[in-house]
Write a protein that holds these residues in place. Structure first.
Motif, PDB file in Angstrom:
ATOM      1  N   ASP A 226      -4.203  83.118  -7.083  1.00 57.71           N
ATOM      2  CA  ASP A 226      -4.298  84.265  -6.176  1.00 57.71           C
ATOM      3  C   ASP A 226      -4.035  83.782  -4.758  1.00 57.71           C
ATOM      4  N   VAL A 227      -3.241  84.544  -4.015  1.00 62.30           N
ATOM      5  CA  VAL A 227      -2.845  84.114  -2.670  1.00 62.30           C
ATOM      6  C   VAL A 227      -2.987  85.264  -1.680  1.00 62.30           C
ATOM      7  N   PHE A 228      -3.447  84.935  -0.477  1.00 62.64           N
ATOM      8  CA  PHE A 228      -3.374  85.851   0.664  1.00 62.64           C
ATOM      9  C   PHE A 228      -2.647  85.125   1.781  1.00 62.64           C
ATOM     10  N   ARG A 229      -1.602  85.771   2.312  1.00 62.80           N
ATOM     11  CA  ARG A 229      -0.833  85.148   3.381  1.00 62.80           C
ATOM     12  C   ARG A 229      -0.583  86.150   4.493  1.00 62.80           C
ATOM     13  N   SER A 230      -0.897  85.733   5.701  1.00 67.00           N
ATOM     14  CA  SER A 230      -0.597  86.532   6.885  1.00 67.00           C
ATOM     15  C   SER A 230       0.348  85.726   7.769  1.00 67.00           C
ATOM     16  N   ASP A 231       0.591  86.192   8.971  1.00 69.55           N
ATOM     17  CA  ASP A 231       1.453  85.454   9.892  1.00 69.55           C
ATOM     18  C   ASP A 231       0.782  84.176  10.388  1.00 69.55           C
ATOM     19  N   LYS A 232      -0.562  84.132  10.286  1.00 67.38           N
ATOM     20  CA  LYS A 232      -1.301  83.008  10.865  1.00 67.38           C
ATOM     21  C   LYS A 232      -1.843  82.015   9.849  1.00 67.38           C
ATOM     22  N   ASN A 233      -2.162  82.478   8.641  1.00 67.18           N
ATOM     23  CA  ASN A 233      -2.781  81.563   7.694  1.00 67.18           C
ATOM     24  C   ASN A 233      -2.463  81.949   6.255  1.00 67.18           C
ATOM     25  N   ILE A 234      -2.826  81.040   5.358  1.00 70.49           N
ATOM     26  CA  ILE A 234      -2.637  81.284   3.925  1.00 70.49           C
ATOM     27  C   ILE A 234      -3.877  80.800   3.189  1.00 70.49           C
ATOM     28  N   THR A 235      -4.324  81.590   2.219  1.00 74.07           N
ATOM     29  CA  THR A 235      -5.446  81.239   1.353  1.00 74.07           C
ATOM     30  C   THR A 235      -4.924  81.186  -0.072  1.00 74.07           C
ATOM     31  N   VAL A 236      -5.140  80.077  -0.756  1.00 74.13           N
ATOM     32  CA  VAL A 236      -4.626  79.890  -2.117  1.00 74.13           C
ATOM     33  C   VAL A 236      -5.788  79.547  -3.037  1.00 74.13           C
ATOM     34  N   ILE A 237      -5.969  80.345  -4.075  1.00 71.50           N
ATOM     35  CA  ILE A 237      -7.130  80.213  -4.971  1.00 71.50           C
ATOM     36  C   ILE A 237      -6.663  80.090  -6.418  1.00 71.50           C
ATOM     37  N   PRO A 238      -6.498  78.879  -6.926  1.00 70.94           N
ATOM     38  CA  PRO A 238      -6.134  78.710  -8.348  1.00 70.94           C
ATOM     39  C   PRO A 238      -7.323  79.004  -9.252  1.00 70.94           C
ATOM     40  N   ARG A 239      -7.026  79.506 -10.433  1.00 64.40           N
ATOM     41  CA  ARG A 239      -8.075  79.704 -11.442  1.00 64.40           C
ATOM     42  C   ARG A 239      -7.508  79.400 -12.825  1.00 64.40           C
TER      43      ARG A 239
END
Length: 354
Positions: A226-239
């Motif tokens: 699962d990923v959230f990406r904006s212009d400033k940052n990215i969050t990556v959550i594998p499961r």
């Protein structure tokens, strides 16, 4: 911040709809969110758990799909539209400005990003070019090509996989296995159409058929990212998907897998994907994770990220509204177990949840 947000979710008949609604209703800003659900069927589960519900035409088959959706968004003063169906994404991207003109922000990547991410063959080709591991793969559209490429992949001694370049869920996916024991499967397994022998598949498809991808079979564990990406940052959550039934995660666990995080970040930047979306990987016989597909939309068990303290579904709503999204403190090792629940309907106004 306390002002109510009106959010429209499409495809509320999807298995993961309860998780999407949970993520919005239990947002970390403790904000009131009014949810309008839509689906092309009138008696779906989401119609009972959304605050309001509308039936809309199919995005694939009806020219009035956009007109209907625009009318609902205008009448309900929808602030943010969250699509959940693969086939509507490009159509919505083509009409992004029409929704913007009535004050509705659509949670989408760009049209070009969606087009690539939705097409497994295109995605795998790009991943191959940028150094993200992929299984050996070919595109075929007739039985002769299918047989010749299958042999290059080691068939009949090895299992192989066929699937459409663009599909939703497990539709069109088959594992071709000549070692399958139909009698044993009949007595020991629940009915499934996942495994098939080559002759049976050719009988179904005929001599010529729409494009299919033929790939090597990956026998190892399967992972969703699962990923959230904006212009400033990215969050990556594998499961890791410990238990999968009919393509749906029934048991999963959030893991801090640096390799999957790195690969997902590389693909995200190359495709310029934005908001919340995800990838599927599977391990080969040497435990190398190889990309299967991308879902440039909310994924079915993305609620696990929410439970792990990374509510990226709500974060996408905030981003659409031009609000800042802080970094998440992910609780690695968080586990999710799905169970069969349901809704009991005693009359038109009363429902019982179990």
């Amino acid at each position: 911040m306390n002002k109510q947000i009106n959010v429209l979710i499409t495809g509320v008949g999807a298995p993961g709809i309860m998780g999407t609604i949970y993520s919005l209703k239990n947002n970390y800003d403790k904000r009131k969110i009014f949810i309008i659900g839509t689906d092309m069927k009138d008696d779906v589960v989401g119609s009972y758990i959304c605050d309001k519900f509308y039936v809309i035409p199919s995005a694939k088959k009806n020219n009035h799909y956009i007109d209907k959706l625009l009318k609902i968004c205008k009448n309900e003063n929808v602030h943010v539209l969250l699509p959940q169906n693969t086939f509507e994404l490009e159509i919505l991207a083509n009409n992004y400005d029409n929704f913007l003109s009535i004050g509705t922000k659509v949670v989408l990547a760009s049209k070009n990003s969606i087009k690539i991410a939705n097409d497994k063959y295109h995605l795998m080709s790009i991943c191959n070019d940028i150094g993200v591991p992929v299984g050996q793969f070919y595109k075929v559209n007739n039985s002769n090509e299918l047989l010749s490429k299958a042999k290059l992949l080691g068939w009949p001694s090895k299992n192989i996989v066929v699937k459409p370049p663009i599909s939703n869920g497990m539709r069109g996916v088959r594992i071709i296995s000549e070692s399958m024991n139909k009698k044993k499967m009949f007595y020991d397994q629940k009915p499934t159409s996942l495994f098939v022998k080559m002759n049976d598949l050719v009988d179904i498809l005929g001599s010529n058929f729409p494009d299919l991808i033929v790939t090597e079979y990956l026998p190892g564990k399967e992972y969703t990212v699962d990923v959230f990406r904006s212009d400033k940052n990215i969050t990556v959550i594998p499961r890791v998907r410990h238990d999968i039934r009919s393509g749906i995660t029934f048991s999963g666990e959030v893991i801090n897998n640096k390799e999957l995080i790195r690969y997902s970040t590389i693909i995200s930047e190359k495709l310029n994907l934005k908001n919340c979306y995800g990838f599927q990987f599977k391990l080969d016989e040497n435990n190398v994770p190889k990309i299967l597909e991308s879902n440039p939309r909310i994924q079915g068990t993305m609620v696990l990220a929410t439970i792990a303290n990374a509510n990226i579904i709500y974060a996408s709503v905030k981003k659409a509204l031009s609000e800042e999204v802080d970094e998440f403190d992910i609780k690695w090792g968080t586990i999710f177990k799905r169970y069969w629940g349901g809704i009991g309907i005693t009359d038109a106004k009363k429902t019982v949840f179990i």
